[in-house]
Motif scaffolding. Structure first.
Motif, short mmCIF file in Angstrom:
data_model
loop_
_atom_site.label_atom_id
_atom_site.label_comp_id
_atom_site.label_asym_id
_atom_site.label_seq_id
_atom_site.Cartn_x
_atom_site.Cartn_y
_atom_site.Cartn_z
N UNK A 317 0.83 -1.20 0.00
CA UNK A 317 0.00 0.00 0.00
C UNK A 317 0.86 1.26 0.00
N UNK A 318 1.95 1.22 0.78
CA UNK A 318 2.86 2.37 0.85
C UNK A 318 3.52 2.63 -0.50
N UNK A 319 3.76 1.56 -1.27
CA UNK A 319 4.39 1.71 -2.58
C UNK A 319 3.37 1.94 -3.70
N UNK A 320 2.10 2.07 -3.34
CA UNK A 320 1.09 2.31 -4.36
C UNK A 320 0.76 1.07 -5.17
N UNK A 321 0.83 -0.12 -4.54
CA UNK A 321 0.59 -1.37 -5.25
C UNK A 321 -0.45 -2.21 -4.51
N UNK A 322 -1.60 -1.60 -4.21
CA UNK A 322 -2.64 -2.30 -3.46
C UNK A 322 -4.01 -1.77 -3.89
N UNK A 323 -5.04 -2.56 -3.63
CA UNK A 323 -6.41 -2.16 -3.93
C UNK A 323 -7.35 -2.89 -2.99
N UNK A 324 -8.53 -2.32 -2.79
CA UNK A 324 -9.57 -2.93 -1.96
C UNK A 324 -10.88 -2.92 -2.75
N UNK A 325 -11.57 -4.04 -2.70
CA UNK A 325 -12.91 -4.16 -3.30
C UNK A 325 -13.90 -4.37 -2.16
N UNK A 326 -14.93 -3.54 -2.08
CA UNK A 326 -15.97 -3.66 -1.05
C UNK A 326 -17.26 -4.08 -1.73
N UNK A 327 -17.95 -5.08 -1.12
CA UNK A 327 -19.14 -5.66 -1.75
C UNK A 327 -20.27 -5.69 -0.73
N UNK A 328 -21.45 -5.21 -1.15
CA UNK A 328 -22.65 -5.29 -0.32
C UNK A 328 -23.74 -5.95 -1.16
N UNK A 329 -24.32 -7.04 -0.65
CA UNK A 329 -25.31 -7.79 -1.42
C UNK A 329 -26.62 -7.02 -1.53
N UNK A 330 -27.22 -7.05 -2.70
CA UNK A 330 -28.55 -6.49 -2.94
C UNK A 330 -29.56 -7.63 -2.97
N UNK A 331 -30.67 -7.44 -2.30
CA UNK A 331 -31.72 -8.45 -2.31
C UNK A 331 -31.59 -9.50 -1.23
N UNK A 332 -30.54 -9.43 -0.40
CA UNK A 332 -30.36 -10.45 0.63
C UNK A 332 -31.40 -10.32 1.74
N UNK A 333 -31.78 -9.09 2.06
CA UNK A 333 -32.76 -8.89 3.13
C UNK A 333 -34.07 -9.61 2.81
N UNK A 334 -34.43 -9.66 1.53
CA UNK A 334 -35.68 -10.33 1.15
C UNK A 334 -35.61 -11.82 1.47
N UNK A 335 -34.43 -12.43 1.39
CA UNK A 335 -34.30 -13.86 1.70
C UNK A 335 -34.60 -14.08 3.18
N UNK A 336 -33.98 -13.26 4.06
CA UNK A 336 -34.24 -13.41 5.50
C UNK A 336 -35.70 -13.14 5.83
N UNK A 337 -36.27 -12.09 5.22
CA UNK A 337 -37.64 -11.70 5.55
C UNK A 337 -38.66 -12.73 5.06
N UNK A 338 -38.42 -13.31 3.87
CA UNK A 338 -39.43 -14.18 3.26
C UNK A 338 -39.16 -15.66 3.48
#
Length: 713
Positions: A317-338
């Motif tokens: 990261x200090x050398x500028x050779x890093x990345x992060x991917x963040x993921x949030x599921x869409x539609x998952x709440x409907x599975x728990x609710x239904x």
């Protein structure tokens, strides 16, 4: 002399042998002691890691259940049967915990279930004092932005690991919840023989026993304390003695054959190395267990943090050779609710399997929350592939998930942040930026990954500044309400007025509602703004008015289960009744969470309020919505009115809308009427009510009352 030399040489040899033996024995003695001490320390670390993993797992359960938004509604409605089905059934689904309880403001009015009594509702699982102690720990955790408290307690002489959190789904738990009074959920796991046996099996520690009370001085053991420092007892175990095992192997050959001493020493060294490798393997397994998510099999938040804090990741990261991917599921709440939490857990496992199959095994992907995942990429080659990797992860969710014969579409909002040579960033900043990009992708309903750029950060800063100004403006009384007449089409008389919120900022000037309302909705300040409008209407219009008042409701306000109750209380305090108020909602509210919108609108309708559909024709409303929801009026968007005079098709469209209202027995209101020609045409087409500058600009209450007296005269 030969005899003397022999004797001397013999003595020298004997002395040398004795010294060698003593030196060897002393060496072995200290070596054995060091091995035993290291083994005991390793056992202690393994058991400590096991307790920590159990605590975090218990917290995961209480978060999964407690932050389920529908649970609070079920509690408030005292739906004991549904609560029993959702919570007590977990005892047969898995063996993760042994009791679960819900407790309200006075701590004693609770509902609880215990594995021993199954689905029988109990009120005696926890005492009032124990619930209060959990609340105090939770309040203490709030000061450190920890919204789950873990506490050791005793029930009928049995020690339990209990975790508590405030029930409900909140974007900002610090400001929106009060651990001292809000409803909490408590989940507990018994530290019984099964728990101790599992610890022995997982961490390869023998004869683990739990003793209650304070640990005696001079005794080797592990004191058990929770996050708040409460001690509930101590653990003892049969300490590993690799040194004694080694000594039993080497001691007799050493005494019998001094010449074989060095060979035995080598064997001892080899045995010691094997034991050290075994101990290191146990420690590594404990570390892996503490950093692994039990549900998905992926690294958890702790494992993800350990990876990005490693020397290699930090340097990349200090050398500028890093990345992060963040993921949030869409539609998952409907599975728990239904389909329930069990189905939701299954979907999480299958999502993790798809993610793992979509990328190279060397890529570090972790589950860091309920339906949130993160991917850390280290090295120039990996970081440059971030967008391609994110696309592969998104594509892996393209196929629907089948659960009990039902199809669920699960998508993902994905944000990406890079550390490049020109602008190196630490992983803490990369996580922040990727999270920000992910939230923007979710808000904009993007179906592709969004890469963070500086404008997103600037926009976020601007939104935070505006949010702070809104809160300060409410405190400084900078907001006020104006009223625009809604006229009867037949004679132009005022049938009702629409309350419109305005903001005059000391430096920003007049801030348009379409600027500050979205910010208030995302920051939960919309509740204060909505309460301000209702309070202002009650203060300024009051009882006895000859017309009703229309008030706009935001979709975010429908998340408030006590919305209807609070507004009725405000009206009654000013001598007004519900039939004096009409609430207006746009079509967007129907697609965000239709079931919740339907519940809330029916509550308002049953309480006596009228509910109107605003800006009809610009969103997603269908005939089905109009049949299923208790609307009284439909307000046609001004874009339709502006087409009058532009051809026969426009007039036919308006006429069709008027006939639609007639067929559904709904009053029709046309907005944006600016000329008498438009008003005349709308009368001919069958509209009952008209609104626009032709019938009056939005007015402060004083001018509105003057106009009302003039109209009456």
């Amino acid at each position: 002399m030969g005899r003397t030399l022999d004797s001397t040489l013999g003595r020298y040899i004997n002395v040398a042998t004795l010294l060698s033996l003593i030196a060897s024995v002393l060496t072995i003695y200290f070596f054995v002691g060091a091995l035993n001490r290291n083994a005991e320390q390793n056992d202690r670390q393994l058991l400590t890691a096991g307790l920590e993993a159990a605590s975090r797992q218990n917290e995961t359960w209480v978060a999964d259940y407690g932050w389920w938004g529908e649970l609070l509604e079920l509690w408030n409605d005292r739906r004991k049967d549904v609560l029993t089905g959702s919570l007590a059934s977990s005892f047969s689904d898995h063996s993760a915990f042994d009791f679960v309880g819900l407790y309200g403001r006075d701590n004693g009015d609770g509902m609880a279930w215990h594995r021993e009594t199954g689905e029988r509702l109990r009120s005696d699982v926890l005492s009032v004092e124990q619930v209060q102690a959990l609340r105090e720990d939770l309040a203490h955790g709030y000061r450190a932005d920890r919204f789950i408290a873990t506490h050791f307690l005793k029930l009928d002489g049995q020690v339990y690991l209990a975790s508590a959190t405030v029930v409900g789904e909140y974007a900002d738990r610090r400001s929106m919840t009060d651990p001292a009074s809000d409803t909490i959920i408590v989940i507990g796991t018994a530290m019984d023989e099964s728990f101790l046996a599992e610890s022995e099996e997982v961490f390869l520690v023998a004869d683990v026993a739990l003793h209650q009370g304070a640990m005696p001085r001079g005794v080797s053991g592990l004191e058990i304390t929770d996050d708040a420092g409460h001690s509930v007892g101590w653990l003892s175990w049969q300490a590993s003695r690799p040194g004694l095992d080694t000594l039993r192997i080497a001691f007799l050959p050493l005494l019998a054959y001094i010449a074989a001493f060095f060979v035995c020493a080598q064997l001892i060294a080899n045995k010691a190395r094997a034991l050290a490798r075994h101990a290191a393997g146990n420690e590594k397994r404990a570390i892996i267990a503490a950093g692994t998510d039990n549900l998905s099999g992926l690294p958890n938040r702790h494992g993800f943090t350990s990876f990005i804090e490693s020397t290699a990741a930090t340097a990349a990261a200090k050398n500028g050779e890093a990345a992060v991917i963040y993921i949030d599921l869409n539609g998952f709440k409907a599975v728990n609710d239904k389909a329930g939490h069990r189905a939701g857990d299954d979907v999480i496992r299958r999502v993790a399997h798809r993610f793992r199959g979509a990328v190279d095994a060397s890529i570090h992907i972790a589950r860091i929350g309920g339906d949130e995942f993160a991917c850390a990429l280290v090295g120039e080659d990996r970081a440059s592939e971030a967008l391609d990797i994110a696309r592969r992860l998104a594509d892996s969710l393209a196929k629907p998930f089948e659960v009990d014969g039902r199809q669920f579409e699960i998508g993902a909002a994905i944000g990406i942040a890079h550390s490049d040579c020109g602008h190196p960033k630490p992983f803490s900043q990369l996580i922040h930026d990727a999270d920000l990009a992910m939230y923007r992708a979710k808000a904009d309903q993007l179906d592709k990954p969004l890469v963070f750029n500086a404008s997103l950060g600037l926009e976020a800063d601007a939104r935070r500044a505006l949010e702070a100004d809104i809160e300060a403006g409410l405190d400084r009384n900078e907001f006020f309400v104006v009223y625009q007449p809604i006229a009867r089409a037949t004679d132009g008389s005022t049938a009702s007025v629409e309350a419109l919120l305005r903001w005059e900022h000391p430096t920003r000037g007049a801030v348009p509602p379409d600027v500050f309302i979205p910010v208030a909705e995302s920051s939960k300040l919309i509740r204060r703004l909505g309460d301000f409008v209702v309070h202002s209407v009650c203060e300024e219009i009051g009882p006895g008015a000859t017309h009703t008042v229309s008030i706009n409701l935001s979709p975010a306000q429908l998340n408030d289960a006590r919305l209807c109750e609070r507004y009725l209380r405000e009206l009654h305090a000013h001598g007004m009744t519900a039939d004096a108020i009409e609430f207006e909602l746009t079509e967007a509210v129907l697609v965000e969470d239709f079931d919740q919108a339907k519940t809330r609108l029916i509550e308002l309708h049953n309480a006596g309020f009228k509910v109107n559909l605003d800006d009809f024709g610009t969103g997603f409303a269908s005939m089905g919505y109009l049949h299923m929801l208790p609307f009284s009026k439909i307000k046609i968007d001004k874009t339709f009115v502006q087409t009058i005079g532009r051809g026969e098709g426009a007039n036919k469209m308006l006429q069709a809308l008027a006939l639609l209202g007639d067929a559904l027995s709904l009053d029709m209101v046309a907005e944006g009427v600016e000329t008498e020609g438009q008003a005349a045409m709308l009368r001919l087409l069958g509209f009952e009510y008209l609104q626009g500058w032709h019938f009056g600009h939005p007015l402060p209450v004083a001018q509105l009352k003057t106009r009302r007296r003039r109209d009456a005269a």
